[in-house]
Design a protein around this motif. Structure first.
Motif, PDB file in Angstrom:
ATOM      1  N   LYS A 160      11.340   9.200   0.712  1.00  0.00           N
ATOM      2  CA  LYS A 160      12.524   8.347   0.511  1.00  0.00           C
ATOM      3  C   LYS A 160      12.131   6.954   0.033  1.00  0.00           C
ATOM      4  N   GLU A 161      11.037   6.413   0.568  1.00  0.00           N
ATOM      5  CA  GLU A 161      10.589   5.085   0.152  1.00  0.00           C
ATOM      6  C   GLU A 161      10.179   5.083  -1.325  1.00  0.00           C
ATOM      7  N   VAL A 162       9.503   6.134  -1.739  1.00  0.00           N
ATOM      8  CA  VAL A 162       9.103   6.240  -3.147  1.00  0.00           C
ATOM      9  C   VAL A 162      10.332   6.361  -4.038  1.00  0.00           C
ATOM     10  N   GLN A 163      11.311   7.132  -3.584  1.00  0.00           N
ATOM     11  CA  GLN A 163      12.539   7.293  -4.365  1.00  0.00           C
ATOM     12  C   GLN A 163      13.323   5.985  -4.441  1.00  0.00           C
ATOM     13  N   LYS A 164      13.321   5.209  -3.355  1.00  0.00           N
ATOM     14  CA  LYS A 164      13.994   3.902  -3.368  1.00  0.00           C
ATOM     15  C   LYS A 164      13.386   2.978  -4.416  1.00  0.00           C
ATOM     16  N   ALA A 165      12.073   3.131  -4.618  1.00  0.00           N
ATOM     17  CA  ALA A 165      11.368   2.275  -5.575  1.00  0.00           C
ATOM     18  C   ALA A 165      11.474   2.803  -7.003  1.00  0.00           C
ATOM     19  N   GLY A 166      12.238   3.881  -7.186  1.00  0.00           N
ATOM     20  CA  GLY A 166      12.461   4.413  -8.529  1.00  0.00           C
ATOM     21  C   GLY A 166      11.621   5.623  -8.884  1.00  0.00           C
ATOM     22  N   GLY A 167      10.792   6.093  -7.954  1.00  0.00           N
ATOM     23  CA  GLY A 167       9.973   7.268  -8.210  1.00  0.00           C
ATOM     24  C   GLY A 167      10.715   8.557  -7.899  1.00  0.00           C
ATOM     25  N   LYS A 249      -3.104   5.610  -8.980  1.00  0.00           N
ATOM     26  CA  LYS A 249      -1.802   5.475  -8.323  1.00  0.00           C
ATOM     27  C   LYS A 249      -1.894   6.079  -6.921  1.00  0.00           C
ATOM     28  N   ASP A 251       0.179   6.283  -3.405  1.00  0.00           N
ATOM     29  CA  ASP A 251       1.533   6.047  -2.908  1.00  0.00           C
ATOM     30  C   ASP A 251       1.565   5.587  -1.463  1.00  0.00           C
ATOM     31  N   GLY A 283       0.053  -3.668  -2.510  1.00  0.00           N
ATOM     32  CA  GLY A 283       1.435  -3.254  -2.297  1.00  0.00           C
ATOM     33  C   GLY A 283       1.595  -1.794  -1.934  1.00  0.00           C
ATOM     34  N   SER A 364       3.270  -0.713   7.560  1.00  0.00           N
ATOM     35  CA  SER A 364       4.616  -0.526   7.007  1.00  0.00           C
ATOM     36  C   SER A 364       5.504   0.290   7.928  1.00  0.00           C
TER      37      SER A 364
END
Length: 390
Positions: A160-167, A249, A251, A283, A364
């Motif tokens: 979900k966090e990756v999807q929130k960031a546009g992934g 990359k 994640d 980040g 995090s």
């Protein structure tokens, strides 16, 4: 292939896989006494906070089971007071094997709680012993289910966090430190369980893991587990973490924990703090995955966590199979083991802590079997909801 196991329970005996000989030799050691369990934990034949708590609890239960079958029974079964003195001494001794890992302390306190409750209920020594045996086995039984729960919580949070960031939330690359899989638990694992969950759900591209010097739990144990589970993976030397983050990359970094303070400060295998600092610089979210029993609400922060100092020799040698392998088999066809000194003799000082503490500000998310905790608007963790103390 099935996951590796750290403990094998038989009807009348307990066996552990000797992790000092992995990955080249599979040797199962029978644990018959409290002293053998203590030695196995202290010398790291078995390691991983959940696994050592399981072994201590199981051997404690086995020891009492055998006592109940003795004729005549041992003197400590003559009265509740005598049994209390014996049990307290035994549990205190087991706790000294590795004091940083809070799971071991949690297990011994839990058994002491059952002891007090049973005595308070006016039970006979035999019945008190049976209550303790049942509780000891339960401590081990609970581990597998909760590992799968926390792995799912953590894996879904990351997606979900990756999807929130546009992934897309797919093709994820996750790095880990040390070994937190089936060998460190009663099955599936904590941080490595999160990686396994992502692999099983088709979300993982590749797992990265550090060698985790000086004991090399990553290159010896995590490598073997990932290979066994057929999870695509890449090993890196501990000092390559920064380079990995610069050029690939990544994640998330997922790590386990040996103790989590009330404010979220986390003690984990040495090298975790280094990775956390570098992850923050790039980040990359750092996720701590551990059972509720690892959270120590009695201490306010990481400065109160005792840090185990390991024998200096462990930082001076590397262990492995002699090479070339084919020329060095023992009489049973196993690869012969060797410990090779890599430092000069007589060094004046060797600093060899087993753990370091990662400040909460670099973390995090903290995941247990009860859910995921993230920092609030005040930048602080509230661990009450994921420990069941809300």
């Amino acid at each position: 292939m099935a996951a590796l196991a750290s403990i094998r329970r038989r009807p009348d005996k307990i066996e552990i896989i000797n992790q000092l000989l992995l990955p080249h030799t599979i040797e199962w050691l029978e644990i018959d006494t409290i002293e053998q369990a203590h030695d196995a934990i202290k010398t790291m034949k078995i390691r991983g906070a959940p696994a050592i708590a399981s072994l201590a609890s199981l051997e404690f239960a086995q020891d009492l089971s055998r006592a109940l079958k003795e004729s005549p029974p041992p003197s400590y079964l003559s009265s509740p007071e005598a049994l209390q003195a014996h049990v307290t001494k035994t549990l205190d001794f087991l706790y000294t094997a590795r004091p940083t890992a809070v799971n071991l302390g949690t297990a011994t306190r839990r058994l002491k709680g059952v002891l007090q409750s049973s005595i308070g209920a006016g039970k006979a020594p035999k019945d008190i012993a049976e209550d303790l045996i049942e509780e000891g086995k339960k401590i081990d039984d609970e581990d597998l289910g909760r590992n799968k729960e926390m792995a799912k919580w953590g894996g879904e949070w990351l997606v979900k966090e990756v999807q929130k960031a546009g992934g897309s939330g797919e093709g994820l690359n996750v790095m880990t430190v040390c070994n937190t899989g089936s060998l460190a638990t009663s099955g599936y694992g904590t941080a490595l369980g999160l990686i396994t969950y992502l692999h099983e759900t088709g979300k993982l591209d590749r797992a990265y893991f550090t060698q985790t010097a000086p004991y090399h739990q990553g290159s010896r144990l995590t490598a073997l587990e990932l290979q066994t589970l057929k999870i695509p993976s890449t090993m890196i030397v501990d000092t390559m973490v920064g380079s990995l983050f610069q050029h690939h990359k990544i994640d998330a970094v997922a790590v386990g924990a040996d103790r989590i303070a009330r404010n979220g400060d986390t003690a984990n295998k040495i090298g975790t703090y280094n990775a956390a600092v570098l992850a923050a610089r790039h980040g990359i979210p750092l996720i701590v995955v551990a059972p509720v029993s690892t959270v120590d609400l009695d201490i306010p922060d990481g400065s109160h966590i005792p840090i185990e100092q390991r024998p200096a020799i462990e930082a001076c040698v590397v262990r492995g199979a002699l090479y070339p392998i084919s020329d060095n088999l023992d009489a049973n066809g196993n690869k012969q083991q060797a410990a090779v000194m890599i430092t000069p003799e007589g060094l004046d000082g060797i600093y060899n802590p087993s753990f370091d503490v990662t400040p909460a500000e670099l973390i995090s998310a903290i995941v247990t079997e009860k859910g995921v905790a993230v920092k609030g608007a005040d930048g602080k963790f509230d661990l009450s909801e994921i420990t069941g103390t809300a």
